[in-house]
Design an enzyme around this catalytic site. Sequence first.
Site, PDB file in Angstrom:
ATOM      1  N   GLY A  46       0.870  -1.170   0.000  1.00 58.58           N
ATOM      2  CA  GLY A  46       0.000   0.000   0.000  1.00 58.58           C
ATOM      3  C   GLY A  46       0.902   1.212   0.000  1.00 58.58           C
ATOM      4  O   GLY A  46       1.876   1.265  -0.749  1.00 58.58           O
ATOM      5  N   GLU A  47       0.616   2.146   0.862  1.00 56.40           N
ATOM      6  CA  GLU A  47       1.433   3.354   0.976  1.00 56.40           C
ATOM      7  C   GLU A  47       1.939   3.437   2.412  1.00 56.40           C
ATOM      8  O   GLU A  47       1.161   3.654   3.331  1.00 56.40           O
ATOM      9  CB  GLU A  47       0.576   4.564   0.591  1.00 56.40           C
ATOM     10  CG  GLU A  47       1.367   5.815   0.309  1.00 56.40           C
ATOM     11  CD  GLU A  47       2.514   5.610  -0.675  1.00 56.40           C
ATOM     12  OE1 GLU A  47       2.301   5.020  -1.742  1.00 56.40           O
ATOM     13  OE2 GLU A  47       3.636   6.039  -0.352  1.00 56.40           O
ATOM     14  N   SER A  48       3.239   3.227   2.573  1.00 58.99           N
ATOM     15  CA  SER A  48       3.786   3.085   3.927  1.00 58.99           C
ATOM     16  C   SER A  48       3.599   4.348   4.768  1.00 58.99           C
ATOM     17  O   SER A  48       3.368   4.255   5.982  1.00 58.99           O
ATOM     18  CB  SER A  48       5.265   2.702   3.872  1.00 58.99           C
ATOM     19  OG  SER A  48       5.987   3.626   3.101  1.00 58.99           O
ATOM     20  N   CYS A  78       6.165  -5.463   0.588  1.00 54.30           N
ATOM     21  CA  CYS A  78       6.310  -4.156  -0.049  1.00 54.30           C
ATOM     22  C   CYS A  78       6.208  -3.021   0.990  1.00 54.30           C
ATOM     23  O   CYS A  78       7.107  -2.880   1.815  1.00 54.30           O
ATOM     24  CB  CYS A  78       5.288  -4.036  -1.174  1.00 54.30           C
ATOM     25  SG  CYS A  78       5.782  -2.853  -2.431  1.00 54.30           S
ATOM     26  N   ARG A 100      12.965   3.034  -0.366  1.00 53.28           N
ATOM     27  CA  ARG A 100      11.601   3.127  -0.908  1.00 53.28           C
ATOM     28  C   ARG A 100      11.618   3.448  -2.392  1.00 53.28           C
ATOM     29  O   ARG A 100      12.524   4.116  -2.863  1.00 53.28           O
ATOM     30  CB  ARG A 100      10.820   4.262  -0.220  1.00 53.28           C
ATOM     31  CG  ARG A 100      10.296   3.942   1.135  1.00 53.28           C
ATOM     32  CD  ARG A 100       9.439   5.097   1.637  1.00 53.28           C
ATOM     33  NE  ARG A 100       8.180   5.205   0.890  1.00 53.28           N
ATOM     34  CZ  ARG A 100       7.423   6.296   0.875  1.00 53.28           C
ATOM     35  NH1 ARG A 100       7.809   7.389   1.530  1.00 53.28           N
ATOM     36  NH2 ARG A 100       6.306   6.313   0.196  1.00 53.28           N
ATOM     37  N   ILE A 129       5.644  -3.649  -7.430  1.00 48.72           N
ATOM     38  CA  ILE A 129       4.766  -2.496  -7.683  1.00 48.72           C
ATOM     39  C   ILE A 129       5.325  -1.311  -6.878  1.00 48.72           C
ATOM     40  O   ILE A 129       5.202  -1.284  -5.656  1.00 48.72           O
ATOM     41  CB  ILE A 129       3.307  -2.804  -7.237  1.00 48.72           C
ATOM     42  CG1 ILE A 129       2.798  -4.110  -7.882  1.00 48.72           C
ATOM     43  CG2 ILE A 129       2.396  -1.624  -7.576  1.00 48.72           C
ATOM     44  CD1 ILE A 129       1.494  -4.631  -7.289  1.00 48.72           C
ATOM     45  N   ARG A 130       5.977  -0.410  -7.547  1.00 47.35           N
ATOM     46  CA  ARG A 130       6.660   0.713  -6.864  1.00 47.35           C
ATOM     47  C   ARG A 130       7.397   0.195  -5.615  1.00 47.35           C
ATOM     48  O   ARG A 130       7.254   0.699  -4.513  1.00 47.35           O
ATOM     49  CB  ARG A 130       5.668   1.817  -6.487  1.00 47.35           C
ATOM     50  CG  ARG A 130       5.079   2.530  -7.694  1.00 47.35           C
ATOM     51  CD  ARG A 130       4.087   3.598  -7.306  1.00 47.35           C
ATOM     52  NE  ARG A 130       2.978   3.061  -6.570  1.00 47.35           N
ATOM     53  CZ  ARG A 130       2.710   3.331  -5.299  1.00 47.35           C
ATOM     54  NH1 ARG A 130       3.466   4.182  -4.636  1.00 47.35           N
ATOM     55  NH2 ARG A 130       1.690   2.791  -4.698  1.00 47.35           N
ATOM     56  N   HIS A 165       4.918  -8.777  -4.293  1.00 42.92           N
ATOM     57  CA  HIS A 165       3.535  -9.070  -3.884  1.00 42.92           C
ATOM     58  C   HIS A 165       3.114 -10.461  -4.368  1.00 42.92           C
ATOM     59  O   HIS A 165       2.492 -10.566  -5.435  1.00 42.92           O
ATOM     60  CB  HIS A 165       2.583  -8.077  -4.565  1.00 42.92           C
ATOM     61  CG  HIS A 165       2.637  -6.684  -4.054  1.00 42.92           C
ATOM     62  ND1 HIS A 165       1.696  -6.165  -3.219  1.00 42.92           N
ATOM     63  CD2 HIS A 165       3.512  -5.680  -4.295  1.00 42.92           C
ATOM     64  CE1 HIS A 165       1.971  -4.899  -2.949  1.00 42.92           C
ATOM     65  NE2 HIS A 165       3.071  -4.587  -3.596  1.00 42.92           N
ATOM     66  N   GLU A 167       0.659 -12.084  -3.457  1.00 39.65           N
ATOM     67  CA  GLU A 167      -0.814 -12.183  -3.455  1.00 39.65           C
ATOM     68  C   GLU A 167      -1.444 -11.691  -4.753  1.00 39.65           C
ATOM     69  O   GLU A 167      -2.652 -11.865  -4.938  1.00 39.65           O
ATOM     70  CB  GLU A 167      -1.377 -11.431  -2.233  1.00 39.65           C
ATOM     71  CG  GLU A 167      -1.437  -9.912  -2.328  1.00 39.65           C
ATOM     72  CD  GLU A 167      -0.091  -9.209  -2.211  1.00 39.65           C
ATOM     73  OE1 GLU A 167       0.948  -9.880  -2.090  1.00 39.65           O
ATOM     74  OE2 GLU A 167      -0.088  -7.957  -2.264  1.00 39.65           O
TER      75      GLU A 167
HETATM   76  N1  GLN Z   1       5.798   2.786  -2.824  1.00 43.14           N
HETATM   77  C1  GLN Z   1       5.076   2.348  -1.665  1.00 43.14           C
HETATM   78  C2  GLN Z   1       5.665   2.937  -0.388  1.00 43.14           C
HETATM   79  O1  GLN Z   1       6.694   3.516  -0.448  1.00 43.14           O
HETATM   80  C3  GLN Z   1       5.075   0.833  -1.582  1.00 43.14           C
HETATM   81  C4  GLN Z   1       4.344   0.244  -2.767  1.00 43.14           C
HETATM   82  C5  GLN Z   1       3.639  -1.031  -2.507  1.00 43.14           C
HETATM   83  O2  GLN Z   1       3.417  -1.420  -1.349  1.00 43.14           O
HETATM   84  N2  GLN Z   1       3.247  -1.686  -3.543  1.00 43.14           N
HETATM   85  O3  GLN Z   1       5.102   2.809   0.653  1.00 43.14           O
END
Ligand code: GLN
Length: 186
Positions: A46-48, A78, A100, A129-130, A165, A167
């Site tokens: 997600g977005e940390s 992630c 990150r 994913i990013r 990921h 999942e």
């Molecule tokens: N870029 C997100 C972060 O820095 C992590 C991306 C992800 O969990 N797929 O939190």
Amino acid sequence: MIVGVLALQGAFKEHMDFLNELGVETLKVRTPEDIKTVDGLILPGGESTVMGKLLTRYNLKLPLIQLIRSGLPVWGTCAGMILLSQNHDHLQVMNIDVKRNAYGNQLGSFIRYETLKVLDEKPLPLAFIRAPYIESSGSSVEILCELDGKIVAAKEKNMLATSFHPEVTNDKRMHQYFLDMIKNRM
Ligand code: GLN
């Protein structure tokens, strides 16, 4: 066995579906009471920065740190890996420093195949994913997978961290491995 998935933000549903398909009971973790009832916990992608803020707002941060320190099996995927790391100001329980967005922006999302030290020889699909990667790790950390010379999966005692990921693929071996970590502790 009940496996909790932190459900404040991000890709928690995908993990829950995967675990349910493996016949495991799951719980969306949103309160300090929830954490106490689970045998293992997944911190999803997600977005940390957002998840970190919500951990504090929902009074989950300190109880979570205590439970992980006392041996609760935990797996960060992630953004979840960023939450576990030392160098980002979130849980700071795992002896890893994480970079990150290490592969660039959304366009930097990709899939690769690699074998993992703790699985069989069949390469695992790794969905990035990013994604972050692990820049350095302490001597107590076991490196499970490197991609192009960067650490993308590691384990330290009861803590598992992956840049990718599983999942969002159709390969459940990493989830099975985490379930084995939980069973071995129970
Ligand atoms: N870029 C997100 C972060 O820095 C992590 C991306 C992800 O969990 N797929 O939190």
